[in-house]
Design a protein around this motif. Structure first.
Motif, PDB file in Angstrom:
ATOM      1  N   UNK A  32      -4.217   2.713   8.425  1.00 12.02           N
ATOM      2  CA  UNK A  32      -5.292   2.213   7.573  1.00 12.02           C
ATOM      3  C   UNK A  32      -5.488   0.706   7.768  1.00 12.02           C
ATOM      4  N   UNK A  33      -6.547   0.187   7.160  1.00 10.67           N
ATOM      5  CA  UNK A  33      -6.880  -1.225   7.364  1.00 10.67           C
ATOM      6  C   UNK A  33      -5.790  -2.148   6.845  1.00 10.67           C
ATOM      7  N   UNK A  34      -5.161  -1.778   5.737  1.00 12.66           N
ATOM      8  CA  UNK A  34      -4.146  -2.666   5.169  1.00 12.66           C
ATOM      9  C   UNK A  34      -2.982  -2.850   6.148  1.00 12.66           C
ATOM     10  N   UNK A  35      -2.558  -1.742   6.777  1.00 15.60           N
ATOM     11  CA  UNK A  35      -1.435  -1.887   7.708  1.00 15.60           C
ATOM     12  C   UNK A  35      -1.854  -2.703   8.944  1.00 15.60           C
ATOM     13  N   UNK A  36      -3.120  -2.596   9.338  1.00 16.28           N
ATOM     14  CA  UNK A  36      -3.591  -3.397  10.475  1.00 16.28           C
ATOM     15  C   UNK A  36      -3.612  -4.885  10.102  1.00 16.28           C
ATOM     16  N   UNK A  37      -4.121  -5.158   8.895  1.00 14.53           N
ATOM     17  CA  UNK A  37      -4.183  -6.561   8.445  1.00 14.53           C
ATOM     18  C   UNK A  37      -2.771  -7.128   8.353  1.00 14.53           C
ATOM     19  N   UNK A  38      -1.869  -6.318   7.806  1.00 10.37           N
ATOM     20  CA  UNK A  38      -0.479  -6.758   7.676  1.00 10.37           C
ATOM     21  C   UNK A  38       0.099  -7.066   9.060  1.00 10.37           C
ATOM     22  N   UNK A  39      -0.182  -6.189  10.019  1.00 10.90           N
ATOM     23  CA  UNK A  39       0.327  -6.415  11.368  1.00 10.90           C
ATOM     24  C   UNK A  39      -0.255  -7.711  11.952  1.00 10.90           C
ATOM     25  N   UNK A  40      -1.570  -7.904  11.738  1.00 12.26           N
ATOM     26  CA  UNK A  40      -2.215  -9.110  12.262  1.00 12.26           C
ATOM     27  C   UNK A  40      -1.593 -10.361  11.650  1.00 12.26           C
ATOM     28  N   UNK A  41      -1.171 -10.264  10.388  1.00 15.35           N
ATOM     29  CA  UNK A  41      -0.633 -11.437   9.687  1.00 15.35           C
ATOM     30  C   UNK A  41       0.827 -11.700  10.013  1.00 15.35           C
ATOM     31  N   UNK A  42       1.587 -10.610  10.235  1.00 15.59           N
ATOM     32  CA  UNK A  42       3.031 -10.791  10.320  1.00 15.59           C
ATOM     33  C   UNK A  42       3.512 -10.964  11.754  1.00 15.59           C
ATOM     34  N   UNK A  43       2.890 -10.278  12.691  1.00 22.11           N
ATOM     35  CA  UNK A  43       3.371 -10.346  14.056  1.00 22.11           C
ATOM     36  C   UNK A  43       2.803 -11.568  14.758  1.00 22.11           C
ATOM     37  N   UNK A  44       3.630 -12.190  15.583  1.00 27.59           N
ATOM     38  CA  UNK A  44       3.141 -13.296  16.406  1.00 27.59           C
ATOM     39  C   UNK A  44       2.085 -12.720  17.340  1.00 27.59           C
ATOM     40  N   UNK A  45       0.889 -13.279  17.313  1.00 24.73           N
ATOM     41  CA  UNK A  45      -0.244 -12.756  18.087  1.00 24.73           C
ATOM     42  C   UNK A  45      -0.568 -11.305  17.739  1.00 24.73           C
ATOM     43  N   UNK A  46      -0.279 -10.892  16.504  1.00 24.35           N
ATOM     44  CA  UNK A  46      -0.646  -9.546  16.073  1.00 24.35           C
ATOM     45  C   UNK A  46      -2.144  -9.340  16.177  1.00 24.35           C
ATOM     46  N   UNK A  47      -2.906 -10.347  15.750  1.00 14.38           N
ATOM     47  CA  UNK A  47      -4.363 -10.242  15.823  1.00 14.38           C
ATOM     48  C   UNK A  47      -4.805 -10.067  17.268  1.00 14.38           C
ATOM     49  N   UNK A  48      -4.220 -10.875  18.150  1.00 14.43           N
ATOM     50  CA  UNK A  48      -4.584 -10.790  19.566  1.00 14.43           C
ATOM     51  C   UNK A  48      -4.330  -9.402  20.135  1.00 14.43           C
TER      52      UNK A  48
END
Lengths: 641, 641
Positions: free
Chosen positions: B252-268
């Motif tokens: 879901x979107x929340x887990x994606x947002x969390x990944x983008x925020x927590x992982x180094x270059x998660x967004x990338x």
């Protein structure tokens, strides 16, 4: 702002004289905006910038017939007083953003508070320039997002910019979005937005940032010059220049175009040279001025058509054959990233327009610096080079042309010719009686007859003009260009090409050989100066003018030459010496003006399309004028000193 | 065009009815432009495109009281006749660009010649859409440069486009300049320019090119769908879809947002996944349609706020915490190069705006597809997902909200829940007397009671709705959600979590184990449906409406569910069944409409700012409605079939 004509108060701004009625309790800043008075304000009333200082002057009010029965302005708050005090200002000063209008009032807007500051130009004829750069900075305090205001961060920023500075329909650059979250976070929403042309937010920085910088670039065939300007003051903070590294691919534009056309990726190689050269110049500028590279907000570029095209990495081959069509003549706004001119962030690169063929953006730069289109006087503006450019006319009509002068004045096709570099003979004086002479070389303050440490290595353009003018004046060369056989001097010799005149004897030269001017050198100069003269003649004939009111020598070369001697050899049609001006690098000055004031860009676009281009090669009278101009003028001109 | 009111001729265009007087000898195309009639013309009168065909109709003229005393139109030339003949048209047809007005005349403009063609939408409620794409093609013949016309090649091109199509102030994209010289050369100046928003020349191609293409993209959390459209006809030529590969980083979107925020270059990493997925879809589309990748001229994108931000590679972390602020909510035009979506050439990528928080560009897509803001009926539009989105209102006022439904309808938090994939139980019917049942699984046309080859692996959202509705209807589950202890059946069992109901017996499943619905599953469904119901209730209360006039189920999920059963479990407030519509992927449809018509983009920008966002979590009545909605409605609804 709805103004009640009866209940509003009269506000007069001096020295502009703008006046009108505004509602009770309006701030003076609002009043200024309403009445069209440009008062600087970066922070929009947050007591951060201290830009909108105005002065109350009772004498001024009295002069406008304003009697202050009660208080005409609200009392300053403690905060306002502290801002004023910090700037050492007494209680006659106020901040326009905080002073509210309670009665009729006249105020004085000091120079420093005016949005359009007057910048004095460096060039010969000092003329004030208004500051109106394409990029401007605005300080705003962006409120944090909330459940009640669900707009995005970027949208709340643009909404604030609209509300506080009237910047409607702002778009935010895509690459700004990436940097926005940490900047908003670390600054608590207090940011400075850099806005381009009131259209695009091109940068956001944390906190209150006052200054922004731009670079004016003049890409010459030989030299590239760069000027770093403070866009909030108009000052030039640093300059840098370098030899155009494309020179290793050929001295003149034609050889560069040929290389671009003939070599596989020739254009790419030439482009790479100039882009890395500019990169170095930019690095040099920011180092000299002590600013961060990322703080450069815009670059304005001038250059001749070939340099312009190669800089943009676009095909210049149309210039290599008749009808010498550029690929694009309009001004352009290109992202620096597309040009490989990255400084880590993208910025706008504005190129001035091209007129036609070889009459390029450099000539447009000269035009907006010299503004012949605003003057009554018939001006002849010439830029001497392998391709000479000419402009003639006044505010009623302007013509321009380009003529092939050959490289004589750049040292080419001259046996001992060289560029203006140390060791080049740059000044020559010949004694009419003895035919003895003295010369000066670049790198030394002294004449060779004094004890000069620098030995001569060759002769540069200004030396050639001096030598020829003196040889004509002293009768060594006849009007037709032949050597006078009736004179005798040990400086007059004959080599295998024919007669020659020794300028520097073997013991005065670095090579240990005589430096001479021979008959072929004289022919080269004749061809060059006749082309320029005939071109000018054609333009003048078109406007039925026999003599220009003034002659402007544009380009660095123009500032080095002896104007009197240039007239003596007939480089341009006769004009009183006092009306011949050297204006130095007017093209670069034009780039600087276009950087500082967007109106100058519009002026450039306008004049580039209004000026009439005359193709000299198809003019029926050109050959006639050219042949006549090969002659040296009757030597009735005496050396004045 | 100066029209002499007395000497001009009357021209009437049908079926629009536009009329007015034009000068003698004007072409019908000029007359059309003058009178505001949109007639298609790509070549501007060069007999190349054959687009501007009109029909002469004497009956039509008579109806307008026009008596043709002599010839009302010039005779066709041989060339015009050959163009018409090639299209099999008789002599009642003419080309508007060549037919000159010699007298009063009425003409019929066929559908195919109208600039704004009517495209029938695919969605449930068929509504015509005008064709008005952002990119349009124009054919021009650029004269070669000459000594008399010294403008640059690019400038002569834009000057022609201005002269022939009235496209003033056109800018040519920098990256178009590079390709211009060979194209002009090989085509002899006969080129087709692709122009974006009548502002920028974004491409130039040799010869006459009629078609241009665009792609509508719907980036869902689970599925990415792409539609290739012909911008000159409005037809969808190919569709392609794929699972969003980000799914490996969370459902879901929340887990994606969390990944983008927590992982180094998660967004990338997330961005890289979606960009390469879209790259594959584009390749698939052009292959299916048999066009060149470079012929795609624009992409329009919808998606929920998180998908939108990740696609743009901009920080979605504001969405991960209250107040759920997007980084940007406005629509954007971004160069595909900046997004890494290169197809060898850059093209514009338009993203629809975001409303607030999780109510994203997908909801805006639904809005411009469904147009509730143009209707009198009070519509409730819902999109079911982990985050449910709701819109309620009509042309007077529209509200929207987002509610956290949890993943129950996507198979999450359900013991045997699974996505809608082969083996998932999607339909369930329970016999009220025997409590026996039959089900259907995805991948089979038959009920399990027939000889079904596919064994059940789990239950998906539509199956869950069916099962719950049937369990309520048959009294297995009480209104409050508890299992009825008074019933007995071998399907009713007790496991360690509590009571459960067997949907599929071990021998009917792929795992060899019973598939059940237990008390926890019932609770999950109650939480999900109560959130949606309570949200709808809040919006309806705000507008003081007790019952929606219609309910629109947007999203693919909405088309799979049994509407009656959805009503039965109380997923949304009561409404007559015939007024409940499933409209499929309305978000994708909105993207397609915005691709085909720029007015829909303005509509999107407008409605995104006009619609009022209601934050449900801060609504005082939400909890009350929510608790009440946990109950299943009184089961007075009988299965109709």
């Amino acid at each position: 702002m709805q103004v009640d004509k009866l209940s509003g108060h009269l506000v007069v701004f001096e020295p502009s004289g703008r006046r009108g009625r505004v509602p009770h309790n309006a701030t003076l800043l609002d009043a200024a905006r309403e009445l069209g008075e440009d008062i600087e304000s970066v922070c929009g009333g947050k007591l951060v910038c201290g830009k909108c200082i105005i002065q109350i002057d009772k004498v001024l009010s009295a002069r406008h017939g304003i009697k202050s029965a009660g208080k005409s302005l609200s009392s300053p708050t403690k905060k306002e007083l502290s801002v004023l005090k910090a700037r050492g200002l007494d209680n006659s000063f106020r901040l326009a953003c905080h002073a509210r209008v309670l009665g009729d009032v006249a105020v004085f807007v000091p120079e420093t508070s005016r949005m359009a500051k007057q910048v004095i130009r460096k060039a010969s004829i000092k003329r004030p320039v208004k500051l109106k750069p394409a990029v401007r900075k605005y300080y705003v305090e962006v409120p944090p997002g909330s459940l009640k205001d669900p707009l995005g961060d970027a949208d709340r920023l643009t909404a604030r910019l609209n509300r506080e500075f009237g910047l409607a329909n702002l778009k935010i650059d895509y690459d700004v979005l990436g940097s926005l979250p940490p900047i908003l976070y670390e600054s608590g929403g207090k940011v400075t937005a850099t806005v381009w042309m009131d259209q695009r937010v091109v940068r956001v920085q944390a906190g209150f940032i006052e200054r922004s910088y731009g670079v004016a670039l003049d890409i010459g065939t030989t030299t590239v010059a760069a000027y770093l300007c403070d866009l909030s003051t108009g000052d030039t903070l640093a300059t840098a220049a370098d030899i155009n590294p494309q020179i290793s691919f050929g001295d003149d534009v034609i050889s560069r175009i040929t290389y671009a056309m003939s070599d596989l990726d020739g254009l790419g190689k030439l482009n790479h040279e100039i882009i890395s050269c500019i990169g170095n110049l930019l690095a040099d500028l920011v180092k000299k001025a002590g600013i961060l590279p990322g703080n450069i907000s815009e670059i304005v570029v001038v250059g001749n058509t070939a340099m312009h095209h190669i800089f943009l990495n676009i095909d210049p081959s149309g210039l290599g054959r008749s009808p010498f069509t550029p690929l694009i003549s309009s001004s352009l706004n290109v992202d620096s990233d597309s040009l490989g001119l990255g400084h880590g962030k993208s910025l706008n690169v504005h190129t001035l327009p091209i007129i036609a063929g070889f009459v390029g953006a450099d000539t447009v730069g000269v035009l907006i610096a010299e503004e012949p289109y605003k003057q009554d006087k018939m001006a002849l503006i010439i830029d001497i080079g392998t391709n000479g450019e000419l402009v003639f006319g006044n505010k009623k009509k302007l013509l321009c042309a380009s003529c092939a002068m050959g490289p004589a004045f750049e040292g080419g096709n001259i046996k001992f010719g060289m560029r203006a570099a140390p060791g080049a003979i740059e000044k020559v004086e010949i004694d009419g009686k003895t035919l003895d002479l003295r010369f000066k070389v670049i790198g030394s303050d002294k004449w060779n007859t004094q004890s000069c440490a620098v030995k001569a290595r060759g002769i540069c353009g200004s030396g050639i003009i001096d030598a020829l003018a003196e040889m004509v004046r002293t009768g060594i060369i006849e009007q037709g260009g032949r050597f006078n056989k009736n004179l005798s001097s040990d400086r007059l010799v004959a080599n295998k090409e024919g007669p020659a005149f020794i300028l520097a004897r073997a013991d005065e030269t670095a090579t240990g050989k005589d430096i001479t001017i021979d008959i072929n050198d004289v022919r080269s100069v004749q061809l060059a100066k006749a082309a320029m003269y005939a071109g000018a003649r054609i333009l003048m004939d078109k406007l039925k003018i026999g003599k220009p009111d003034k002659v402007v020598l544009a380009g660095a070369f123009g500032s080095y030459i002896n104007k009197e001697n240039a007239l003596a050899i007939g480089l341009f049609p006769g004009c009183e010496l006092k009306n011949v001006y050297s204006v130095g690098n007017a093209a670069g000055e034009g780039a600087r003006l276009a950087l500082l004031n967007i109106d100058k860009r519009r002026e450039a676009d306008d004049i580039a399309r209004r000026i009439e281009y005359i193709e000299l090669t198809t003019e029926p009278d050109f050959q006639k004028h050219f042949v006549k101009a090969l002659q040296f003028p009757a030597s009735n001109i005496c050396r004045s000193k």
